[in-house]
Design a protein around this motif. Structure first.
Motif, PDB file in Angstrom:
ATOM      1  N   GLN A  86       0.831  -1.203   0.000  1.00 24.54           N
ATOM      2  CA  GLN A  86       0.000   0.000   0.000  1.00 24.54           C
ATOM      3  C   GLN A  86       0.870   1.259   0.000  1.00 24.54           C
ATOM      4  O   GLN A  86       0.574   2.234  -0.703  1.00 24.54           O
ATOM      5  N   LEU A  87       1.942   1.235   0.782  1.00 26.50           N
ATOM      6  CA  LEU A  87       2.836   2.395   0.828  1.00 26.50           C
ATOM      7  C   LEU A  87       3.513   2.622  -0.522  1.00 26.50           C
ATOM      8  O   LEU A  87       3.665   3.763  -0.965  1.00 26.50           O
ATOM      9  N   ILE A  88       3.917   1.534  -1.177  1.00 25.00           N
ATOM     10  CA  ILE A  88       4.533   1.652  -2.507  1.00 25.00           C
ATOM     11  C   ILE A  88       3.527   2.250  -3.488  1.00 25.00           C
ATOM     12  O   ILE A  88       3.860   3.142  -4.282  1.00 25.00           O
ATOM     13  N   HIS A  89       2.284   1.787  -3.401  1.00 22.32           N
ATOM     14  CA  HIS A  89       1.229   2.315  -4.277  1.00 22.32           C
ATOM     15  C   HIS A  89       1.008   3.798  -3.992  1.00 22.32           C
ATOM     16  O   HIS A  89       0.925   4.621  -4.920  1.00 22.32           O
ATOM     17  N   GLN A  93       1.637   7.074  -6.429  1.00 19.49           N
ATOM     18  CA  GLN A  93       0.627   8.105  -6.702  1.00 19.49           C
ATOM     19  C   GLN A  93       1.173   9.496  -6.372  1.00 19.49           C
ATOM     20  O   GLN A  93       0.988  10.447  -7.133  1.00 19.49           O
ATOM     21  N   VAL A  94       1.860   9.603  -5.235  1.00 21.96           N
ATOM     22  CA  VAL A  94       2.422  10.888  -4.833  1.00 21.96           C
ATOM     23  C   VAL A  94       3.492  11.339  -5.826  1.00 21.96           C
ATOM     24  O   VAL A  94       3.557  12.526  -6.189  1.00 21.96           O
ATOM     25  N   GLN A  95       4.319  10.408  -6.287  1.00 20.54           N
ATOM     26  CA  GLN A  95       5.346  10.759  -7.277  1.00 20.54           C
ATOM     27  C   GLN A  95       4.705  11.231  -8.582  1.00 20.54           C
ATOM     28  O   GLN A  95       5.166  12.186  -9.202  1.00 20.54           O
ATOM     29  N   LEU A 101       2.510  18.259 -10.808  1.00 23.50           N
ATOM     30  CA  LEU A 101       2.658  19.597 -10.230  1.00 23.50           C
ATOM     31  C   LEU A 101       3.916  20.287 -10.757  1.00 23.50           C
ATOM     32  O   LEU A 101       3.890  21.489 -11.071  1.00 23.50           O
ATOM     33  N   GLN A 102       5.016  19.565 -10.881  1.00 24.90           N
ATOM     34  CA  GLN A 102       6.247  20.146 -11.422  1.00 24.90           C
ATOM     35  C   GLN A 102       6.040  20.606 -12.864  1.00 24.90           C
ATOM     36  O   GLN A 102       6.501  21.683 -13.261  1.00 24.90           O
TER      37      GLN A 102
END
Length: 137
Positions: A86-89, A93-95, A101-102
């Motif tokens: 879940q953290l990898i997922h 998503q955040v990346q 955003l960048q």
């Protein structure tokens, strides 16, 4: 002669009977010693069988405890693996969001630069027009 032979045979018979009694006594003592040794060995066997039973019970108890602990650790590992997935997922998503955003910031910066350049040109044109209008009535 017969009396002497009889007496000699009686003495020999008495000696043989005494030897027989001694041999029987020794045999009885040996039998008694063997019986004692047998009883001692039987007690030892009983004690060892009891110890073996206790060790088996202890080992089974220990194995049960290890199995439960292993099951617990396995469940814990599975839970941690799911959390990791879940953290990898979430990280992915955040990346992805960060990249978007960048890219948005980059485009807005380019647009701002373009607008700033256009504003500078417009100012120059206004100044030029003012200067020109100042020379023409």
């Amino acid at each position: 002669l017969i009396s002497s032979a009889t007496k000699s045979l009686r003495m020999e018979t008495e000696m043989l009977e005494k030897k027989l009694q001694d041999a029987q006594m020794k045999l009885a003592e040996k039998d008694e010693d063997k019986e004692k040794e047998i009883q001692s060995l039987k007690r030892l066997i009983s004690e060892l069988e009891f110890q073996l039973t206790m060790e088996k019970n202890n080992n089974e108890s220990f194995l049960d405890k290890l199995r439960k602990e292993m099951k617990h650790k396995s469940d814990e590992l599975e839970k941690l693996t799911q959390e990791r997935t879940q953290l990898i997922h979430s990280l992915s998503q955040v990346q992805e969001e960060n990249s978007l955003l960048q890219e948005t910031v980059r485009r807005e910066c380019e647009e701002r630069c373009g607008l700033t350049a256009a504003l500078s040109r417009a100012r120059e044109q206004v100044l030029e027009l003012r200067r020109l209008s100042g020379t023409f009535p």
